[in-house]
Scaffold this motif. Structure first.
Motif, PDB file in Angstrom:
ATOM      1  N   THR A 101       0.828  -1.215   0.000  1.00 41.66           N
ATOM      2  CA  THR A 101       0.000   0.000   0.000  1.00 41.66           C
ATOM      3  C   THR A 101       0.857   1.258   0.000  1.00 41.66           C
ATOM      4  O   THR A 101       0.618   2.203  -0.776  1.00 41.66           O
ATOM      5  CB  THR A 101      -0.926   0.001   1.229  1.00 41.66           C
ATOM      6  OG1 THR A 101      -1.768  -1.163   1.189  1.00 41.66           O
ATOM      7  CG2 THR A 101      -1.787   1.253   1.255  1.00 41.66           C
ATOM      8  N   VAL A 102       1.873   1.296   0.854  1.00 44.53           N
ATOM      9  CA  VAL A 102       2.735   2.478   0.952  1.00 44.53           C
ATOM     10  C   VAL A 102       3.572   2.640  -0.307  1.00 44.53           C
ATOM     11  O   VAL A 102       3.771   3.758  -0.808  1.00 44.53           O
ATOM     12  CB  VAL A 102       3.630   2.380   2.204  1.00 44.53           C
ATOM     13  CG1 VAL A 102       4.642   3.522   2.232  1.00 44.53           C
ATOM     14  CG2 VAL A 102       2.784   2.416   3.461  1.00 44.53           C
ATOM     15  N   THR A 103       4.055   1.533  -0.861  1.00 40.62           N
ATOM     16  CA  THR A 103       4.854   1.598  -2.092  1.00 40.62           C
ATOM     17  C   THR A 103       4.022   2.162  -3.238  1.00 40.62           C
ATOM     18  O   THR A 103       4.505   2.985  -4.043  1.00 40.62           O
ATOM     19  CB  THR A 103       5.379   0.196  -2.462  1.00 40.62           C
ATOM     20  OG1 THR A 103       6.206  -0.277  -1.393  1.00 40.62           O
ATOM     21  CG2 THR A 103       6.187   0.237  -3.750  1.00 40.62           C
ATOM     22  N   GLY A 125       5.711  11.228  -0.496  1.00 41.48           N
ATOM     23  CA  GLY A 125       7.094  11.166  -0.909  1.00 41.48           C
ATOM     24  C   GLY A 125       7.786   9.954  -0.320  1.00 41.48           C
ATOM     25  O   GLY A 125       7.313   9.361   0.657  1.00 41.48           O
ATOM     26  N   ALA A 126       8.916   9.597  -0.904  1.00 39.51           N
ATOM     27  CA  ALA A 126       9.664   8.440  -0.414  1.00 39.51           C
ATOM     28  C   ALA A 126      10.082   8.625   1.036  1.00 39.51           C
ATOM     29  O   ALA A 126      10.175   7.655   1.798  1.00 39.51           O
ATOM     30  CB  ALA A 126      10.873   8.188  -1.302  1.00 39.51           C
ATOM     31  N   ASP A 127      10.333   9.893   1.426  1.00 38.05           N
ATOM     32  CA  ASP A 127      10.748  10.152   2.801  1.00 38.05           C
ATOM     33  C   ASP A 127       9.599  10.004   3.803  1.00 38.05           C
ATOM     34  O   ASP A 127       9.816  10.000   5.012  1.00 38.05           O
ATOM     35  CB  ASP A 127      11.347  11.553   2.918  1.00 38.05           C
ATOM     36  CG  ASP A 127      10.358  12.622   2.453  1.00 38.05           C
ATOM     37  OD1 ASP A 127       9.439  12.280   1.673  1.00 38.05           O
ATOM     38  OD2 ASP A 127      10.508  13.779   2.869  1.00 38.05           O
ATOM     39  N   GLN A 128       8.357   9.872   3.301  1.00 35.78           N
ATOM     40  CA  GLN A 128       7.194   9.704   4.181  1.00 35.78           C
ATOM     41  C   GLN A 128       6.761   8.238   4.326  1.00 35.78           C
ATOM     42  O   GLN A 128       5.803   7.926   5.020  1.00 35.78           O
ATOM     43  CB  GLN A 128       6.011  10.505   3.631  1.00 35.78           C
ATOM     44  CG  GLN A 128       6.233  12.008   3.598  1.00 35.78           C
ATOM     45  CD  GLN A 128       5.058  12.721   2.960  1.00 35.78           C
ATOM     46  OE1 GLN A 128       4.787  12.542   1.771  1.00 35.78           O
ATOM     47  NE2 GLN A 128       4.352  13.515   3.758  1.00 35.78           N
ATOM     48  N   LYS A 129       7.479   7.386   3.664  1.00 36.35           N
ATOM     49  CA  LYS A 129       7.084   5.973   3.614  1.00 36.35           C
ATOM     50  C   LYS A 129       6.994   5.351   5.011  1.00 36.35           C
ATOM     51  O   LYS A 129       5.995   4.724   5.367  1.00 36.35           O
ATOM     52  CB  LYS A 129       8.083   5.212   2.747  1.00 36.35           C
ATOM     53  CG  LYS A 129       7.664   3.781   2.435  1.00 36.35           C
ATOM     54  CD  LYS A 129       8.612   3.161   1.426  1.00 36.35           C
ATOM     55  CE  LYS A 129       8.181   1.751   1.071  1.00 36.35           C
ATOM     56  NZ  LYS A 129       9.060   1.128   0.073  1.00 36.35           N
ATOM     57  N   ASP A 130       8.034   5.516   5.835  1.00 41.65           N
ATOM     58  CA  ASP A 130       8.037   4.912   7.178  1.00 41.65           C
ATOM     59  C   ASP A 130       6.938   5.495   8.054  1.00 41.65           C
ATOM     60  O   ASP A 130       6.322   4.785   8.859  1.00 41.65           O
ATOM     61  CB  ASP A 130       9.400   5.115   7.850  1.00 41.65           C
ATOM     62  CG  ASP A 130      10.492   4.277   7.190  1.00 41.65           C
ATOM     63  OD1 ASP A 130      10.133   3.272   6.532  1.00 41.65           O
ATOM     64  OD2 ASP A 130      11.671   4.616   7.338  1.00 41.65           O
ATOM     65  N   THR A 131       6.682   6.813   7.882  1.00 41.58           N
ATOM     66  CA  THR A 131       5.629   7.455   8.684  1.00 41.58           C
ATOM     67  C   THR A 131       4.278   6.819   8.417  1.00 41.58           C
ATOM     68  O   THR A 131       3.513   6.493   9.337  1.00 41.58           O
ATOM     69  CB  THR A 131       5.569   8.954   8.371  1.00 41.58           C
ATOM     70  OG1 THR A 131       6.825   9.550   8.684  1.00 41.58           O
ATOM     71  CG2 THR A 131       4.463   9.623   9.180  1.00 41.58           C
ATOM     72  N   TYR A 132       3.978   6.616   7.123  1.00 44.52           N
ATOM     73  CA  TYR A 132       2.682   6.034   6.786  1.00 44.52           C
ATOM     74  C   TYR A 132       2.603   4.544   7.132  1.00 44.52           C
ATOM     75  O   TYR A 132       1.522   4.007   7.383  1.00 44.52           O
ATOM     76  CB  TYR A 132       2.356   6.283   5.315  1.00 44.52           C
ATOM     77  CG  TYR A 132       1.724   7.644   5.102  1.00 44.52           C
ATOM     78  CD1 TYR A 132       0.350   7.814   5.235  1.00 44.52           C
ATOM     79  CD2 TYR A 132       2.497   8.762   4.807  1.00 44.52           C
ATOM     80  CE1 TYR A 132      -0.234   9.063   5.058  1.00 44.52           C
ATOM     81  CE2 TYR A 132       1.921  10.017   4.635  1.00 44.52           C
ATOM     82  CZ  TYR A 132       0.548  10.158   4.767  1.00 44.52           C
ATOM     83  OH  TYR A 132      -0.031  11.391   4.609  1.00 44.52           O
ATOM     84  N   LYS A 133       3.735   3.863   7.143  1.00 47.56           N
ATOM     85  CA  LYS A 133       3.739   2.464   7.585  1.00 47.56           C
ATOM     86  C   LYS A 133       3.284   2.377   9.040  1.00 47.56           C
ATOM     87  O   LYS A 133       2.458   1.523   9.415  1.00 47.56           O
ATOM     88  CB  LYS A 133       5.142   1.866   7.454  1.00 47.56           C
ATOM     89  CG  LYS A 133       5.496   1.384   6.079  1.00 47.56           C
ATOM     90  CD  LYS A 133       6.850   0.685   6.124  1.00 47.56           C
ATOM     91  CE  LYS A 133       7.247   0.147   4.759  1.00 47.56           C
ATOM     92  NZ  LYS A 133       8.551  -0.549   4.807  1.00 47.56           N
TER      93      LYS A 133
END
Length: 346
Positions: free
Chosen positions: A272-274, A283-291
């Motif tokens: 989902t995040v990808t 953005g790619a830098d927000q990936k961990d936040t949304y995980k």
């Protein structure tokens, strides 16, 4: 003589065979018909029946009648030898589904005795009758102790009175337990009881171990209160062990399923995040936040991601609707033209 009985509780009654066994009774004797009559009543009204014996014996045929009446009872019959179980009373004692004996009591077995007055034929008939009765009694003793009938006759019908103490009767397999040995603590755990039974079965191969425990003490523990005999105790212990094994298996299976679900959830969040990064919603830098947001609350996290609009790149706009098999895409063409103009100015 009136047969003494005692109602212990709604499920259990007790009957006393205290006195000499006879056909008619009287003078302190026990009449077989009175015993059988009481047995018929008690057997129809109580689940458990305790028969307590203190008798030197008596007439053989009335004794056999009592023996057969007890054997036909549907109740769980336990026989207790309180003082003496001699002669035919000792034979009666062997018909209980379970037989327990006081360590201070005695069992006595011997030849059948009888006599008559008459001619030679009368005497011969009496001898034949005695031998026939001894065959019957030897079969009863042998069935209980696991011995051959002839072995029983040679051992006990030799003209001698054989007095057996409780531990001797237990060792010969004539009784199942000594009921007044030192009890086990009421707080004993299931493992404690299981270990005591198992050790007894492995080391002594006897129905009861007088040095370690007795069934009546096990029944004092609430979860074993309704056990009719040792087999019921062992069955309950086995069932407890099976439930424990099943619980362990279920716990293991549950753990494996949890791991699978966790792995599937992580894969779903990653996908989902990808996708959100790919279409430009985050953005790619927000990936961990949304995980982390999706892990904490997947439903609301998905709602937040769906509310974001994908970002359309110039590259995507130029390529939209163009054939996929052309040598140079509009984007590539535009990039080439920019490079050429830049090179010309230089």
């Amino acid at each position: 003589m009136t047969i003494l009985k005692n109602i212990l509780n709604e499920n259990t009654a007790s009957l006393l065979l205290y006195g000499e066994i006879s056909d008619e009774g009287g003078d302190g004797k026990i009449a077989s018909r009175d015993v059988v009559n009481e047995l018929m009543y008690l057997d129809g009204n109580y689940e458990n029946l305790n028969i307590r014996i203190n008798s030197v014996g008596g007439d053989v045929y009335p004794g056999i009648a009592i023996f057969n009446a007890i054997r036909q009872c549907r109740s769980n019959v336990t026989i207790y030898i309180d003082g003496i179980a001699g002669s035919i009373a000792g034979v009666i004692a062997l018909c209980g589904r379970r037989v327990e004996m006081s360590r201070y009591a005695r069992m006595m077995l011997h030849n059948v005795s009888g006599g008559c007055f008459g001619n030679k034929k009368d005497l011969q008939d009496m001898i034949s009758t005695i031998e026939s009765l001894e065959d019957t009694i030897a079969e009863i003793i042998g069935t209980r102790s696991g011995k051959d009938k002839e072995e029983v006759k040679s051992t006990y019908f030799d003209g001698t009175d054989h007095w057996l103490k409780a531990d001797e009767a237990l060792g010969l397999g004539l009784i199942d337990a000594i009921y007044d040995v030192e009890p086990i603590p009421e707080e004993s755990s299931t493992d404690d009881i299981y270990r005591i039974f198992t050790n007894r079965l492995e080391l002594e191969q006897q129905p009861q171990n007088p040095d370690k425990m007795k069934l009546e003490d096990v029944r004092k523990i609430p979860r074993f209160a309704n056990c009719a005999d040792e087999a019921a105790v062992m069955a309950m212990l086995g069932e407890t062990a099976r439930k424990a094994d099943k619980a362990d298996d279920l716990e293991k299976e549950n753990g494996e399923l949890k791991e699978q679900l966790q792995q599937q959830e992580e894969e779903r969040i990653e996908t989902t995040v990808t996708e959100a990064v790919t279409d430009g919603r985050i953005g790619a830098d927000q990936k961990d936040t949304y995980k982390n947001i999706l892990k904490a609350d997947f439903k609301n996290g998905m709602s937040a991601l769906k509310a974001l609009k994908p970002k359309k790149l110039l590259k995507d706009k130029l390529e939209t609707g163009q054939p996929q098999n052309i040598a140079e895409s509009p984007w590539e063409k535009k990039q080439r033209e920019i490079r050429e103009r830049t090179a010309a100015r230089n």
